[in-house]
Write an enzyme that holds these catalytic residues in place. Structure first.
Site, short mmCIF file in Angstrom:
data_model
loop_
_atom_site.label_atom_id
_atom_site.label_comp_id
_atom_site.label_asym_id
_atom_site.label_seq_id
_atom_site.Cartn_x
_atom_site.Cartn_y
_atom_site.Cartn_z
N ALA A 15 31.09 42.54 -16.63
CA ALA A 15 30.98 42.65 -18.09
C ALA A 15 29.83 43.58 -18.49
CB ALA A 15 30.79 41.27 -18.71
N GLY A 47 40.48 37.12 -5.19
CA GLY A 47 41.90 37.37 -5.48
C GLY A 47 42.18 38.72 -6.12
N GLY A 48 41.71 38.94 -7.35
CA GLY A 48 41.98 40.20 -8.02
C GLY A 48 42.00 40.10 -9.53
N GLU A 112 49.87 34.78 -8.00
CA GLU A 112 48.99 33.62 -7.84
C GLU A 112 49.54 32.47 -8.66
OE1 GLU A 112 45.06 34.90 -8.92
OE2 GLU A 112 44.58 35.43 -6.87
N HIS A 236 37.28 24.27 -7.94
CA HIS A 236 38.14 24.69 -6.83
C HIS A 236 38.26 23.49 -5.91
CE1 HIS A 236 39.58 26.82 -3.31
NE2 HIS A 236 39.81 27.87 -4.08
N ARG A 283 46.20 23.20 -8.16
CA ARG A 283 44.76 23.11 -7.93
C ARG A 283 44.07 21.89 -8.58
NH1 ARG A 283 41.07 28.33 -9.50
NH2 ARG A 283 41.87 29.27 -7.62
N HIS A 344 33.82 26.10 -10.18
CA HIS A 344 34.28 27.45 -9.86
C HIS A 344 34.20 28.40 -11.05
CE1 HIS A 344 36.32 30.35 -7.42
NE2 HIS A 344 37.43 30.37 -8.15
N ARG A 379 41.32 28.16 -17.24
CA ARG A 379 41.49 29.60 -16.98
C ARG A 379 42.67 29.85 -16.06
NH1 ARG A 379 38.84 33.11 -12.40
NH2 ARG A 379 39.15 31.16 -11.32
N SER A 384 39.85 36.30 -15.51
CA SER A 384 38.45 36.33 -15.94
C SER A 384 37.79 37.69 -15.74
CB SER A 384 37.65 35.24 -15.24
OG SER A 384 38.06 35.11 -13.92
C1 LIG Z 1 33.98 32.82 -5.38
C2 LIG Z 1 34.57 33.34 -6.67
C3 LIG Z 1 35.82 33.95 -6.64
C4 LIG Z 1 36.37 34.46 -7.86
N1 LIG Z 1 37.58 35.11 -7.81
C5 LIG Z 1 38.06 35.68 -8.95
C6 LIG Z 1 39.25 36.47 -8.93
O1 LIG Z 1 39.86 36.67 -7.90
N2 LIG Z 1 39.68 37.01 -10.12
C7 LIG Z 1 39.02 36.81 -11.31
O2 LIG Z 1 39.47 37.34 -12.34
N3 LIG Z 1 37.89 36.08 -11.34
C8 LIG Z 1 37.39 35.52 -10.20
N4 LIG Z 1 36.23 34.79 -10.26
C9 LIG Z 1 35.53 34.70 -11.53
C10 LIG Z 1 34.85 36.04 -11.84
O3 LIG Z 1 34.32 36.58 -10.67
C11 LIG Z 1 33.74 35.88 -12.87
O4 LIG Z 1 34.20 35.16 -13.98
C12 LIG Z 1 33.23 37.23 -13.36
O5 LIG Z 1 32.90 38.04 -12.25
C13 LIG Z 1 32.04 37.07 -14.27
O6 LIG Z 1 31.47 38.34 -14.50
P1 LIG Z 1 30.25 38.50 -15.52
O7 LIG Z 1 29.99 39.95 -15.61
O8 LIG Z 1 30.52 37.75 -16.75
O9 LIG Z 1 29.04 37.75 -14.78
P2 LIG Z 1 28.48 37.92 -13.30
O10 LIG Z 1 29.32 38.82 -12.48
O11 LIG Z 1 28.23 36.57 -12.76
O12 LIG Z 1 27.08 38.65 -13.53
C14 LIG Z 1 26.01 37.95 -14.13
C15 LIG Z 1 24.82 38.86 -14.19
O13 LIG Z 1 23.85 38.31 -15.08
C16 LIG Z 1 22.58 38.38 -14.50
N5 LIG Z 1 21.74 37.35 -15.11
C17 LIG Z 1 22.01 36.03 -15.29
N6 LIG Z 1 20.99 35.43 -15.91
C18 LIG Z 1 20.04 36.37 -16.12
C19 LIG Z 1 18.75 36.35 -16.69
N7 LIG Z 1 18.18 35.26 -17.17
N8 LIG Z 1 18.05 37.52 -16.73
C20 LIG Z 1 18.57 38.67 -16.23
N9 LIG Z 1 19.80 38.73 -15.68
C21 LIG Z 1 20.51 37.60 -15.63
C22 LIG Z 1 22.83 38.20 -13.02
O14 LIG Z 1 21.73 38.67 -12.29
C23 LIG Z 1 24.09 39.05 -12.86
O15 LIG Z 1 23.72 40.39 -12.73
C24 LIG Z 1 35.67 34.29 -9.07
C25 LIG Z 1 34.43 33.68 -9.08
C26 LIG Z 1 33.87 33.21 -7.89
C27 LIG Z 1 32.51 32.57 -7.95
#
Ligand SMILES: Cc1cc2nc3c(=O)[nH]c(=O)nc-3n(C[C@H](O)[C@H](O)[C@H](O)COP(=O)(O)OP(=O)(O)OC[C@H]3O[C@@H](n4cnc5c(N)ncnc54)[C@H](O)[C@@H]3O)c2cc1C
Length: 526
Positions: A15, A47-48, A112, A236, A283, A344, A379, A384
């Site tokens: 994001a 997954g993707g 999926e 999960h 699940r 998860h 979800r 996501s």
């Molecule tokens: C094991 C696993 C498998 C998954 N598989 C899938 C999948 O196959 N497909 C799918 O769609 N989704 C999947 N998900 C979910 C998906 O990965 C996440 O929902 C998504 O990546 C979230 O992205 P984000 O950018 O919101 O946050 P994140 O990618 O978690 O990034 C958060 C960022 O915020 C920063 N941050 C947090 N707090 C602070 C702070 N106080 N100060 C400064 N920086 C901070 C962190 O350092 C990090 O850089 C999976 C999740 C997990 C855990």
């Protein structure tokens, strides 16, 4: 007070980096991460990403699947918007160099659970890693993007922090702890985007990265923004139970290939007692069954056993799991795997509109930190990362288009450390942290009752007070910053769960097993 950029972004996952890349043509952007840039949930996704790309599939079908998974609580407008934007978002990633798997010149799509068509684009079983790498590389190359690792956001700066003590609720940046310089800095910007991920680490077992302590949700809440649907935590069913390795996923494909769930003491195969589909039940049903066995008999884990299959087959199909567990002394071709369900995904979060705007002027949010209306009460798999891409871009577009009407930055007071000292009892932090994660797991987990939730509420009230006192007296450290946020989000989760008098999607309570006719969001107002 330091103005290092026009726009500040908290988070370097999908994001945050998507927002940064979409802003950088017009604005100077700083992206901060609390540790290394790559340590995100994004990098762990396996997954993707879901998108309608197969002939015969349709936007209507993807919308419908998302609404069914979300148990009717999704915002249809948002679901339609995100689903329709998905093919374009995938195209952007391809242009950035993400090497999605292909077959005969077309993207290879997997299917999926919950999806009625093949629609998941992927990079083998390490999609998130490839996306994280591509986004980071593009951001690092851009002259208008500053990447700042090891900078922990503490609180949003609002009008109340201005030297004139204005009452404006607008956000003008943040206070952040610089780990390298070991001091708090004031970073200001015309717009701030929270992209800080979920709050999974409020639970004892979670697949989320260590930094998923709900910082963005807690910061937005303290700055006066509404938070919604925090009771919907996705679990999960099978995460390795190991005292050292706390978040290693055992893919659902192990059950798909014949893995059997067994009671660790009696050896009884328990899944058929819960669902005629046995281990292949959805699940949530499997997670609830495991949870029930564990809680009823006071177990630490149950067994997932694939050792009845040919060793060659097991090694070939699950090479990573085989190697990883062998290193921990478990030969899965001969022994069962101790597993527990693990948190998860955080469905709830900071309320945003279609442009990623929060309640506070100047503050936007995107990704897992938000409740955008896409997921509803559960979800749908692979939606996501898509949400991160669509809302990261939407927030950037809105900032670009409305730059002149964003609140100007007033003079901000520096962080005040005149009344605090260095802590001489850091044990309080580890003790409280452990306590929260354990009672959240036991009392606010997969299957809930009002009595357990009330017990959790009683404890969190006490701990919140203790953490407040501690925070008021001692200098901040990264651990204290996270703990302060963790108590805040745990409280929000418990309050949301207590206020939902029905079972819907991921919120399952024995006291209100029925689903009400009308689907309503839980909205907490600061
Ligand atoms: C094991 C696993 C498998 C998954 N598989 C899938 C999948 O196959 N497909 C799918 O769609 N989704 C999947 N998900 C979910 C998906 O990965 C996440 O929902 C998504 O990546 C979230 O992205 P984000 O950018 O919101 O946050 P994140 O990618 O978690 O990034 C958060 C960022 O915020 C920063 N941050 C947090 N707090 C602070 C702070 N106080 N100060 C400064 N920086 C901070 C962190 O350092 C990090 O850089 C999976 C999740 C997990 C855990």
């Amino acid at each position: 007070m330091k103005t290092i950029a026009d726009v500040l972004i908290v988070g370097s996952g999908a994001a945050g980096l998507t927002a940064a890349l979409n802003l950088a043509e017009n604005r100077k952007v700083a992206v901060i991460a609390k540790g290394s840039l790559s340590d995100s949930a994004t990098g762990r996704a396996q997954g993707g990403i879901a998108a309608v790309l197969e002939e015969g599939d349709s936007f209507e079908a993807h919308v419908n699947d998302t609404m069914i998974a979300g148990a009717g609580l999704n915002d249809l407008r948002v679901v339609e918007h995100v689903v329709e934007a998905a093919p374009g978002a995938i195209q952007h990633l391809i242009e950035l160099g993400v090497p999605f798997a292909s077959e005969n010149g077309a993207l290879h799509l997997t299917r999926e659970g919950g999806h009625s068509h093949r629609r998941i684009v992927h990079v083998a079983d390490a999609t998130g890693y490839a996306i994280q790498q591509a986004l980071e590389a593009a951001a690092a190359k851009h002259p208008n993007i500053i990447l700042v690792p090891d900078m922990v956001a503490i609180d949003l700066v609002t009008g109340r922090n201005a030297t004139d003590f204005s009452t404006s609720g607008a956000v003008h940046g943040l206070y952040a702890y610089n780990r390298k310089k070991r001091r708090v800095e004031t970073l200001t910007g015309r717009a701030t985007i929270l992209a800080s991920g979920g709050a999974g680490r409020a639970y004892l077992y979670s697949t989320a990265p260590r930094g998923a302590t709900g910082d963005g949700i807690a910061m937005a809440w303290r700055a006066g923004c509404r938070v919604s649907n925090m009771e919907f935590m996705q679990f999960h069913p099978t995460c390795l139970y190991n005292l050292e390795v706390k978040n290693f996923l055992i893919t659902e494909a192990v059950r798909g290939e014949g893995g059997i769930l067994k009671h660790p003491e009696t050896g009884h195969r328990f899944m058929p007692d819960y669902d005629p589909r046995g281990e292949l039940a959805p699940r949530d049903i499997v997670a609830r069954a495991i949870d029930h066995e564990i809680k009823r008999d006071g177990l630490d884990y149950v067994f997932l056993d694939i050792s009845h299959r040919e060793p060659e087959f097991v090694r070939e199909h699950f090479p990573n799991i085989y190697e990883k567990l062998l290193g921990l002394g478990i030969d899965i071709t001969r022994q069962p795997i101790p597993v527990v369900p693990a948190q998860h995904y955080t469905c709830g979060g900071v309320m945003v509109d279609l442009d990623g705007r929060t309640d506070a002027p100047g503050l936007y949010a995107a990704g897992e930190v938000t409740q955008s209306g896409l997921h509803g009460a559960n979800r749908l798999a692979s939606n996501s990362l898509l949400e991160c891409l669509v809302f990261g871009e939407a927030a950037a577009n809105h900032i670009n288009a409305h730059w002149d009407s964003l609140p100007p930055v007033p003079k901000i007071r520096a962080w005040d450390e005149s009344r605090v000292t260095d802590s001489d009892e850091e044990v309080v932090i580890t003790q409280t942290w452990g306590e929260i994660r354990r009672f959240m797991w036991n009392y606010v987990g997969i299957v809930r009752t009002t009595k357990r939730l009330e017990r959790a509420k009683h404890r969190i009230d006490m701990l919140r007070q203790e953490v407040r006192d501690y925070y008021a007296h001692f200098r901040v450290t990264p651990d204290l910053i996270e703990l302060r946020n963790l108590v805040e989000v745990a409280d929000l989760i418990i309050r949301s769960a207590l206020s939902r008098h029905e079972s819907r999607g991921l919120h399952y309570t024995l006291d209100y097993p029925e689903t009400l006719a009308e689907a309503r969001d839980t909205i907490l107002i600061p």
